[in-house]
Motif scaffolding. Structure first.
Motif, PDB file in Angstrom:
ATOM      1  N   LYS A   1       0.847  -1.193   0.000  1.00  0.00           N
ATOM      2  CA  LYS A   1       0.000   0.000   0.000  1.00  0.00           C
ATOM      3  C   LYS A   1       0.885   1.246   0.000  1.00  0.00           C
ATOM      4  CE  LYS A   1      -4.051   0.367   1.720  1.00  0.00           C
ATOM      5  NZ  LYS A   1      -5.251   0.409   2.583  1.00  0.00           N
ATOM      6  N   ILE A   2       0.674   2.088  -1.001  1.00  0.00           N
ATOM      7  CA  ILE A   2       1.437   3.323  -1.149  1.00  0.00           C
ATOM      8  C   ILE A   2       0.531   4.512  -0.879  1.00  0.00           C
ATOM      9  CG2 ILE A   2       2.662   4.813  -2.795  1.00  0.00           C
ATOM     10  CD1 ILE A   2       3.670   2.325  -4.181  1.00  0.00           C
ATOM     11  N   LEU A   3       1.006   5.445  -0.064  1.00  0.00           N
ATOM     12  CA  LEU A   3       0.289   6.693   0.161  1.00  0.00           C
ATOM     13  C   LEU A   3       0.881   7.745  -0.764  1.00  0.00           C
ATOM     14  CD1 LEU A   3      -1.746   8.455   1.667  1.00  0.00           C
ATOM     15  CD2 LEU A   3       0.007   8.849   3.411  1.00  0.00           C
ATOM     16  N   LEU A   4       0.094   8.215  -1.703  1.00  0.00           N
ATOM     17  CA  LEU A   4       0.503   9.265  -2.638  1.00  0.00           C
ATOM     18  C   LEU A   4      -0.061  10.590  -2.149  1.00  0.00           C
ATOM     19  CD1 LEU A   4       1.573  10.407  -5.341  1.00  0.00           C
ATOM     20  CD2 LEU A   4      -0.566   9.616  -6.405  1.00  0.00           C
ATOM     21  N   ILE A   5       0.829  11.518  -1.823  1.00  0.00           N
ATOM     22  CA  ILE A   5       0.433  12.844  -1.342  1.00  0.00           C
ATOM     23  C   ILE A   5       0.803  13.842  -2.427  1.00  0.00           C
ATOM     24  CG2 ILE A   5       0.640  14.508   0.540  1.00  0.00           C
ATOM     25  CD1 ILE A   5       1.811  12.187   2.238  1.00  0.00           C
TER      26      ILE A   5
ATOM     27  N   GLY B   1       0.482  -3.521  -9.735  1.00  0.00           N
ATOM     28  CA  GLY B   1       0.160  -4.302  -8.550  1.00  0.00           C
ATOM     29  C   GLY B   1       0.214  -3.576  -7.228  1.00  0.00           C
ATOM     30  N   PHE B   2       0.471  -2.267  -7.241  1.00  0.00           N
ATOM     31  CA  PHE B   2       0.520  -1.521  -5.990  1.00  0.00           C
ATOM     32  C   PHE B   2      -0.866  -0.994  -5.624  1.00  0.00           C
ATOM     33  CE2 PHE B   2       4.861  -1.158  -7.674  1.00  0.00           C
ATOM     34  CZ  PHE B   2       5.591  -1.566  -6.563  1.00  0.00           C
ATOM     35  N   ASP B   3      -1.151  -0.990  -4.343  1.00  0.00           N
ATOM     36  CA  ASP B   3      -2.410  -0.463  -3.820  1.00  0.00           C
ATOM     37  C   ASP B   3      -2.166   0.987  -3.414  1.00  0.00           C
ATOM     38  OD1 ASP B   3      -4.827   0.015  -2.653  1.00  0.00           O
ATOM     39  OD2 ASP B   3      -4.582  -1.417  -1.017  1.00  0.00           O
ATOM     40  N   VAL B   4      -2.777   1.920  -4.141  1.00  0.00           N
ATOM     41  CA  VAL B   4      -2.474   3.344  -3.957  1.00  0.00           C
ATOM     42  C   VAL B   4      -3.629   4.081  -3.298  1.00  0.00           C
ATOM     43  CG1 VAL B   4      -1.774   5.479  -5.107  1.00  0.00           C
ATOM     44  CG2 VAL B   4      -1.030   3.269  -6.027  1.00  0.00           C
ATOM     45  N   VAL B   5      -3.309   4.796  -2.233  1.00  0.00           N
ATOM     46  CA  VAL B   5      -4.248   5.739  -1.614  1.00  0.00           C
ATOM     47  C   VAL B   5      -3.737   7.134  -1.941  1.00  0.00           C
ATOM     48  CG1 VAL B   5      -5.212   6.614   0.535  1.00  0.00           C
ATOM     49  CG2 VAL B   5      -4.859   4.153   0.237  1.00  0.00           C
ATOM     50  N   TRP B   6      -4.565   7.922  -2.606  1.00  0.00           N
ATOM     51  CA  TRP B   6      -4.145   9.247  -3.080  1.00  0.00           C
ATOM     52  C   TRP B   6      -4.883  10.328  -2.301  1.00  0.00           C
ATOM     53  CZ3 TRP B   6      -6.211  11.533  -8.281  1.00  0.00           C
ATOM     54  CH2 TRP B   6      -5.672  12.809  -8.486  1.00  0.00           C
ATOM     55  N   VAL B   7      -4.112  11.230  -1.699  1.00  0.00           N
ATOM     56  CA  VAL B   7      -4.688  12.388  -1.010  1.00  0.00           C
ATOM     57  C   VAL B   7      -4.011  13.647  -1.544  1.00  0.00           C
ATOM     58  CG1 VAL B   7      -5.240  11.086   1.077  1.00  0.00           C
ATOM     59  CG2 VAL B   7      -3.037  12.239   0.900  1.00  0.00           C
ATOM     60  N   ARG B   8      -4.689  14.788  -1.361  1.00  0.00           N
ATOM     61  CA  ARG B   8      -4.196  16.022  -1.965  1.00  0.00           C
ATOM     62  C   ARG B   8      -3.873  17.105  -0.945  1.00  0.00           C
ATOM     63  NH1 ARG B   8      -8.373  18.052  -5.942  1.00  0.00           N
ATOM     64  NH2 ARG B   8      -6.626  19.351  -6.621  1.00  0.00           N
ATOM     65  N   GLN B   9      -4.141  16.837   0.334  1.00  0.00           N
ATOM     66  CA  GLN B   9      -3.885  17.836   1.363  1.00  0.00           C
ATOM     67  C   GLN B   9      -3.145  17.215   2.539  1.00  0.00           C
ATOM     68  OE1 GLN B   9      -6.942  20.723   2.319  1.00  0.00           O
ATOM     69  NE2 GLN B   9      -8.247  19.938   0.677  1.00  0.00           N
ATOM     70  N   GLN B  10      -2.432  18.077   3.254  1.00  0.00           N
ATOM     71  CA  GLN B  10      -1.647  17.619   4.388  1.00  0.00           C
ATOM     72  C   GLN B  10      -2.529  16.993   5.464  1.00  0.00           C
ATOM     73  OE1 GLN B  10       1.945  19.777   6.427  1.00  0.00           O
ATOM     74  NE2 GLN B  10       0.081  20.586   7.362  1.00  0.00           N
TER      75      GLN B  10
ATOM     76  N   ASP C   1       4.697  15.006  -2.102  1.00  0.00           N
ATOM     77  CA  ASP C   1       4.859  16.317  -2.737  1.00  0.00           C
ATOM     78  C   ASP C   1       5.117  17.340  -1.645  1.00  0.00           C
ATOM     79  OD1 ASP C   1       4.787  18.513  -4.402  1.00  0.00           O
ATOM     80  OD2 ASP C   1       2.598  18.571  -4.520  1.00  0.00           O
ATOM     81  N   LEU C   2       6.031  18.273  -1.884  1.00  0.00           N
ATOM     82  CA  LEU C   2       6.360  19.262  -0.856  1.00  0.00           C
ATOM     83  C   LEU C   2       5.425  20.466  -0.887  1.00  0.00           C
ATOM     84  CD1 LEU C   2      10.270  19.254  -0.962  1.00  0.00           C
ATOM     85  CD2 LEU C   2       8.729  17.965   0.539  1.00  0.00           C
ATOM     86  N   GLY C   3       4.941  20.839  -2.073  1.00  0.00           N
ATOM     87  CA  GLY C   3       4.104  22.025  -2.198  1.00  0.00           C
ATOM     88  C   GLY C   3       2.632  21.700  -2.103  1.00  0.00           C
ATOM     89  N   LEU C   4       2.127  21.545  -0.886  1.00  0.00           N
ATOM     90  CA  LEU C   4       0.725  21.214  -0.674  1.00  0.00           C
ATOM     91  C   LEU C   4      -0.078  22.484  -0.387  1.00  0.00           C
ATOM     92  CD1 LEU C   4       1.261  18.078   1.595  1.00  0.00           C
ATOM     93  CD2 LEU C   4       0.706  18.117  -0.850  1.00  0.00           C
ATOM     94  N   PRO C   5      -1.364  22.491  -0.725  1.00  0.00           N
ATOM     95  CA  PRO C   5      -2.165  23.716  -0.559  1.00  0.00           C
ATOM     96  C   PRO C   5      -2.347  24.138   0.898  1.00  0.00           C
ATOM     97  CG  PRO C   5      -3.551  21.860  -1.190  1.00  0.00           C
ATOM     98  CD  PRO C   5      -2.140  21.412  -1.358  1.00  0.00           C
TER      99      PRO C   5
ATOM    100  N   ILE D   1      10.382  11.794  -2.175  1.00  0.00           N
ATOM    101  CA  ILE D   1       9.857  13.141  -2.395  1.00  0.00           C
ATOM    102  C   ILE D   1       9.665  13.374  -3.888  1.00  0.00           C
ATOM    103  CG2 ILE D   1      10.461  15.593  -2.329  1.00  0.00           C
ATOM    104  CD1 ILE D   1      11.738  15.144   0.368  1.00  0.00           C
ATOM    105  N   LEU D   2       8.508  13.928  -4.243  1.00  0.00           N
ATOM    106  CA  LEU D   2       8.216  14.346  -5.618  1.00  0.00           C
ATOM    107  C   LEU D   2       8.021  15.851  -5.573  1.00  0.00           C
ATOM    108  CD1 LEU D   2       5.470  11.664  -6.490  1.00  0.00           C
ATOM    109  CD2 LEU D   2       7.956  11.452  -6.724  1.00  0.00           C
ATOM    110  N   SER D   3       8.919  16.598  -6.208  1.00  0.00           N
ATOM    111  CA  SER D   3       8.839  18.053  -6.048  1.00  0.00           C
ATOM    112  C   SER D   3       9.381  18.794  -7.258  1.00  0.00           C
ATOM    113  CB  SER D   3       9.630  18.483  -4.799  1.00  0.00           C
ATOM    114  OG  SER D   3       9.609  19.888  -4.644  1.00  0.00           O
TER     115      SER D   3
END
Length: 226
Positions: free
Chosen positions: A2-6, A24-33, A51-55, A77-79
Motif C-alpha cells: 500500500k502506497i500513500l501518494l500525497i 500491482g501496488f495499492d495506492v491511496v491518493w490524497v491532496r492535502q496535508q 509532494d512538498l508544495g501542498l495547498p 519526495i516528488l517536487s
C-alpha cells in the motif's frame, strides 16, 4: 504493497495512481496535508510519495513527523523544487529518494520498485518466502510447483503478511485491511480465515504473536534437535 501518494496536482496524481496500480501496488491518493496525516495515523501504508508544495502546508512537516514516529517508513519526495539545497534538505531530512518534477512515470516506477525491494523484498509483481510465492498480477499462490487455491479473504491476509515479512502485523490492521467489518462485529472471522490459510499453505509460514497479531518469518522456524 500500500502506497500513500500525497500530491495536489490532479493530472499528475491520477497518472501516478494509475501507473502504480497497473503494476500491482495499492495506492491511496490524497491532496492535502490534513488528509495525509489522517492516513498516516492508520499505520497502513508501507511507502510514501510526498509532494512538498501542498495547498495547506509544506510537505517537509510531514517528513519531519514521519521520521519522528515511523523512522523506517520509505519516503520518496516528488517536487518541482530542483535547487541543490532543496534536494539536500529533503534527503538530509530523512527522505530515501528525491525525484524532480516533471519526471517520466517509468523512472518513478523503477525507483518505487527499487525502494520496495530494499525495504520489503517486494517488486510489485512477486513475493517469495521460503518457496511460498505470491504473484500479484494474477493473484496466483504457489508452494514450489503446487498451486494453492485461496479465497479472496485468505489471499488478502497472505499478501498483507508477505509484504510485511519479518514484521508483526496486528490483528486490527489485518481485520481492517483484509476483513472489513470483522473488528466492529467482534467476530472470530480472523482466526477462522487464518486457520484455513495455514491449512492450505502448510505449517511453518505464519507465526502467531499472542496478544498482538501474526508474522511471516523469512527464516525457517528453529526445531529442537537441529
Amino acid at each position: 504493497m500500500k502506497i500513500l501518494l500525497i500530491e495536489d496536482d490532479l493530472d499528475l496524481g491520477n497518472g501516478v495512481r494509475i501507473a502504480l496500480a497497473d503494476h500491482g501496488f495499492d495506492v491511496v491518493w490524497v491532496r492535502q496535508q490534513e488528509d495525509a496525516l489522517r492516513q498516516l495515523d492508520t499505520g497502513a501504508c508501507e511507502l510514501v510519495l510526498l509532494d512538498l508544495g501542498l495547498p495547506d502546508g509544506d510537505g517537509m512537516r510531514i517528513l519531519v513527523r514521519l521520521r519522528h514516529e515511523r523512522q523506517n517508513l520509505p519516503v520518496i519526495i516528488l517536487s518541482a523544487r530542483d535547487a541543490l539545497e532543496d534536494r539536500l534538505r529533503g534527503l538530509d531530512g530523512g527522505a530515501d529518494d528525491y525525484l524532480v518534477k516533471p519526471f517520466v512515470l517509468a523512472e518513478l516506477l523503477s525507483r518505487v520498485k527499487a525502494l520496495a525491494r530494499r525495504s520489503y523484498g517486494f517488486d510489485g509483481d512477486m513475493l517469495e518466502v521460503r518457496g511460498l510465492t505470491l504473484h500479484v498480477p494474477t493473484r496466483r499462490v504457489m508452494i514450489g510447483e503446487r498451486t494453492v487455491e485461496l479465497t479472496a479473504s485468505e489471499y488478502a491476509l497472505l499478501k498483507l503478511l508477505m509484504v510485511r515479512a519479518d514484521r508483526v502485523v496486528t490483528r486490527r490492521l489485518l481485520e481492517d485491511e483484509a476483513l472489513p467489518g470483522a473488528h466492529e462485529n467482534a467476530s472470530n472471522a480472523l482466526d477462522v480465515h487464518m486457520g484455513n490459510l495455514r491449512r492450505k499453505i502448510g505449517e511453518g509460514f505464519v507465526r502467531t504473536v499472542r496478544g498482538v497479531g501474526y508474522v511471516v518469518d523469512t527464516a525457517a522456524p528453529y526445531k529442537v534437535g537441529e
